[in-house]
Motif scaffolding. Structure first.
Motif, PDB file in Angstrom:
ATOM      1  N   CYS A   2      -0.421  -9.946  -2.723  1.00  0.00           N
ATOM      2  CA  CYS A   2      -1.708  -9.493  -2.200  1.00  0.00           C
ATOM      3  C   CYS A   2      -1.562  -9.036  -0.748  1.00  0.00           C
ATOM      4  O   CYS A   2      -2.087  -7.990  -0.349  1.00  0.00           O
ATOM      5  CB  CYS A   2      -2.718 -10.640  -2.302  1.00  0.00           C
ATOM      6  SG  CYS A   2      -4.404 -10.195  -1.877  1.00  0.00           S
ATOM      7  N   LEU A   3      -0.828  -9.827   0.042  1.00  0.00           N
ATOM      8  CA  LEU A   3      -0.598  -9.486   1.444  1.00  0.00           C
ATOM      9  C   LEU A   3       0.116  -8.143   1.566  1.00  0.00           C
ATOM     10  O   LEU A   3      -0.255  -7.298   2.391  1.00  0.00           O
ATOM     11  CB  LEU A   3       0.231 -10.587   2.101  1.00  0.00           C
ATOM     12  CG  LEU A   3       0.684 -10.314   3.534  1.00  0.00           C
ATOM     13  CD1 LEU A   3      -0.516 -10.265   4.468  1.00  0.00           C
ATOM     14  CD2 LEU A   3       1.665 -11.393   4.001  1.00  0.00           C
ATOM     15  N   GLN A   4       1.142  -7.923   0.744  1.00  0.00           N
ATOM     16  CA  GLN A   4       1.882  -6.671   0.802  1.00  0.00           C
ATOM     17  C   GLN A   4       0.978  -5.482   0.474  1.00  0.00           C
ATOM     18  O   GLN A   4       1.043  -4.441   1.143  1.00  0.00           O
ATOM     19  CB  GLN A   4       3.069  -6.715  -0.156  1.00  0.00           C
ATOM     20  CG  GLN A   4       3.981  -5.482  -0.035  1.00  0.00           C
ATOM     21  CD  GLN A   4       5.309  -5.688  -0.729  1.00  0.00           C
ATOM     22  OE1 GLN A   4       5.411  -6.415  -1.722  1.00  0.00           O
ATOM     23  NE2 GLN A   4       6.348  -5.061  -0.208  1.00  0.00           N
ATOM     24  N   GLY A   5       0.128  -5.648  -0.536  1.00  0.00           N
ATOM     25  CA  GLY A   5      -0.799  -4.577  -0.876  1.00  0.00           C
ATOM     26  C   GLY A   5      -1.760  -4.273   0.257  1.00  0.00           C
ATOM     27  O   GLY A   5      -2.074  -3.094   0.530  1.00  0.00           O
ATOM     28  N   MET A   6      -2.234  -5.302   0.944  1.00  0.00           N
ATOM     29  CA  MET A   6      -3.164  -5.110   2.054  1.00  0.00           C
ATOM     30  C   MET A   6      -2.497  -4.385   3.216  1.00  0.00           C
ATOM     31  O   MET A   6      -3.084  -3.480   3.822  1.00  0.00           O
ATOM     32  CB  MET A   6      -3.702  -6.467   2.511  1.00  0.00           C
ATOM     33  CG  MET A   6      -4.605  -7.141   1.496  1.00  0.00           C
ATOM     34  SD  MET A   6      -4.951  -8.864   1.921  1.00  0.00           S
ATOM     35  CE  MET A   6      -5.873  -8.662   3.439  1.00  0.00           C
ATOM     36  N   ILE A   7      -1.268  -4.778   3.532  1.00  0.00           N
ATOM     37  CA  ILE A   7      -0.560  -4.133   4.641  1.00  0.00           C
ATOM     38  C   ILE A   7      -0.320  -2.660   4.334  1.00  0.00           C
ATOM     39  O   ILE A   7      -0.534  -1.780   5.178  1.00  0.00           O
ATOM     40  CB  ILE A   7       0.777  -4.858   4.907  1.00  0.00           C
ATOM     41  CG1 ILE A   7       0.513  -6.243   5.509  1.00  0.00           C
ATOM     42  CG2 ILE A   7       1.672  -4.045   5.839  1.00  0.00           C
ATOM     43  CD1 ILE A   7       1.750  -7.097   5.672  1.00  0.00           C
ATOM     44  N   ARG A   8       0.110  -2.365   3.109  1.00  0.00           N
ATOM     45  CA  ARG A   8       0.368  -0.979   2.728  1.00  0.00           C
ATOM     46  C   ARG A   8      -0.901  -0.134   2.743  1.00  0.00           C
ATOM     47  O   ARG A   8      -0.900   1.017   3.178  1.00  0.00           O
ATOM     48  CB  ARG A   8       1.003  -0.934   1.339  1.00  0.00           C
ATOM     49  CG  ARG A   8       2.433  -1.443   1.308  1.00  0.00           C
ATOM     50  CD  ARG A   8       3.012  -1.378  -0.096  1.00  0.00           C
ATOM     51  NE  ARG A   8       4.422  -1.728  -0.118  1.00  0.00           N
ATOM     52  CZ  ARG A   8       5.172  -1.731  -1.206  1.00  0.00           C
ATOM     53  NH1 ARG A   8       4.637  -1.407  -2.381  1.00  0.00           N
ATOM     54  NH2 ARG A   8       6.457  -2.047  -1.139  1.00  0.00           N
ATOM     55  N   ASP A   9      -1.999  -0.718   2.269  1.00  0.00           N
ATOM     56  CA  ASP A   9      -3.253   0.031   2.179  1.00  0.00           C
ATOM     57  C   ASP A   9      -3.928   0.165   3.533  1.00  0.00           C
ATOM     58  O   ASP A   9      -4.312   1.270   3.927  1.00  0.00           O
ATOM     59  CB  ASP A   9      -4.200  -0.662   1.192  1.00  0.00           C
ATOM     60  CG  ASP A   9      -5.552   0.005   1.152  1.00  0.00           C
ATOM     61  OD1 ASP A   9      -5.641   1.132   0.619  1.00  0.00           O
ATOM     62  OD2 ASP A   9      -6.529  -0.592   1.659  1.00  0.00           O
ATOM     63  N   PHE A  10      -4.062  -0.922   4.259  1.00  0.00           N
ATOM     64  CA  PHE A  10      -4.858  -0.908   5.494  1.00  0.00           C
ATOM     65  C   PHE A  10      -4.123  -0.203   6.632  1.00  0.00           C
ATOM     66  O   PHE A  10      -4.724   0.557   7.390  1.00  0.00           O
ATOM     67  CB  PHE A  10      -5.218  -2.337   5.899  1.00  0.00           C
ATOM     68  CG  PHE A  10      -6.228  -2.419   7.004  1.00  0.00           C
ATOM     69  CD1 PHE A  10      -7.583  -2.295   6.744  1.00  0.00           C
ATOM     70  CD2 PHE A  10      -5.828  -2.592   8.326  1.00  0.00           C
ATOM     71  CE1 PHE A  10      -8.522  -2.358   7.764  1.00  0.00           C
ATOM     72  CE2 PHE A  10      -6.760  -2.652   9.356  1.00  0.00           C
ATOM     73  CZ  PHE A  10      -8.109  -2.535   9.078  1.00  0.00           C
ATOM     74  N   PHE A  11      -2.811  -0.469   6.755  1.00  0.00           N
ATOM     75  CA  PHE A  11      -2.055   0.097   7.874  1.00  0.00           C
ATOM     76  C   PHE A  11      -1.251   1.338   7.477  1.00  0.00           C
ATOM     77  O   PHE A  11      -0.613   1.959   8.329  1.00  0.00           O
ATOM     78  CB  PHE A  11      -1.109  -0.959   8.461  1.00  0.00           C
ATOM     79  CG  PHE A  11      -1.820  -2.096   9.133  1.00  0.00           C
ATOM     80  CD1 PHE A  11      -2.344  -1.956  10.407  1.00  0.00           C
ATOM     81  CD2 PHE A  11      -1.980  -3.310   8.475  1.00  0.00           C
ATOM     82  CE1 PHE A  11      -3.007  -3.005  11.025  1.00  0.00           C
ATOM     83  CE2 PHE A  11      -2.634  -4.371   9.089  1.00  0.00           C
ATOM     84  CZ  PHE A  11      -3.154  -4.216  10.366  1.00  0.00           C
TER      85      PHE A  11
END
Length: 229
Positions: free
Chosen positions: A125-134
């Motif tokens: 989940c964290l990896q998906g958030m970093i890729r999407d948000f940043f």
């Protein structure tokens, strides 16, 4: 029973639960079982918020013992179950990407059943958030986390890297397969809590900020139109 504070998993509000919103039962388990005498404690809570009124059901299995003057449950629960809703996951808005919400909800769902797998899902989940948000993408999650080091405060970055580290326990087997490193439910809960905080800080805060700015722009346009009329 004494009144107690409670946070509703449906409407996300804190409230006080009284007799009118709570019921519980104890079912004794001692009918020719090979195990010690046990008791299943079930409880039902109805949210007092008039806009919600949802109910939650949970159960816990205890040892059943003579306590000197009466029978009762003893010690901490042997097992616990969240039956409705099945997890304590928060309901995030649709503008949070569906894949991220799905991984987060699954991490919550299996937190007690398989904390190690839950930690792995928090990592994903964290990896998906970093890729999407940043809008960053590296060869590994380690590279991606390093790419955002100057975009978050140091403590948040340390916590994010901790999710990666603990999540790796479930995602990758140790070189020595005889080494087993466990992750417990409390540790999995900490990772879930960080994911919730990051969703609030990154997605929810950004959305609320956009709404406020759009409102200001809208007011300015109305004033401009009024002058032209």
């Amino acid at each position: 029973m004494e009144d107690f504070n409670w946070h509703c998993p449906y409407c996300d509000r804190s409230t006080t639960i009284t007799d009118s919103n709570y019921s519980s039962k104890i079912h004794q388990i001692d009918k020719n079982s090979k195990h010690d005498q046990m008791a299943l404690h079930t409880s039902v809570i109805t949210c007092p918020n008039s806009d919600c009124r949802e109910y939650s059901v949970s159960a816990a299995l205890y040892l059943w013992r003579w306590l000197g003057s009466s029978w009762g449950v003893e010690g901490e629960p042997l097992y616990q179950w969240q039956m409705k809703p099945q997890s304590e996951s928060k309901q995030f808005p649709d503008y949070v990407p569906k894949a991220i919400r799905a991984d987060y909800e699954e991490a919550c769902l299996i937190r007690d059943l398989s904390p190690k797998a839950s930690a792995t899902l928090s990592r994903r989940c964290l990896q998906g958030m970093i890729r999407d948000f940043f809008d960053v993408k590296g060869r590994t999650l380690y590279d991606e986390i390093n790419n955002i080091k100057d975009k978050v405060d140091p403590l948040t970055w340390d916590a994010i890297d901790a999710v990666r580290s603990i999540g790796n326990i479930g995602a990758h087997m140790e070189k020595d397969i005889n080494i087993i490193i466990e992750v417990d439910s409390n540790e999995a809960s900490l990772l879930i809590g960080l994911i919730e905080s990051l969703i609030e800080d990154w997605y929810v805060s950004r959305h609320e900020r956009q709404k406020r700015l759009q409102s200001i722009v809208g007011v300015a346009e109305q004033k401009k139109s009024a002058k032209s009329a």
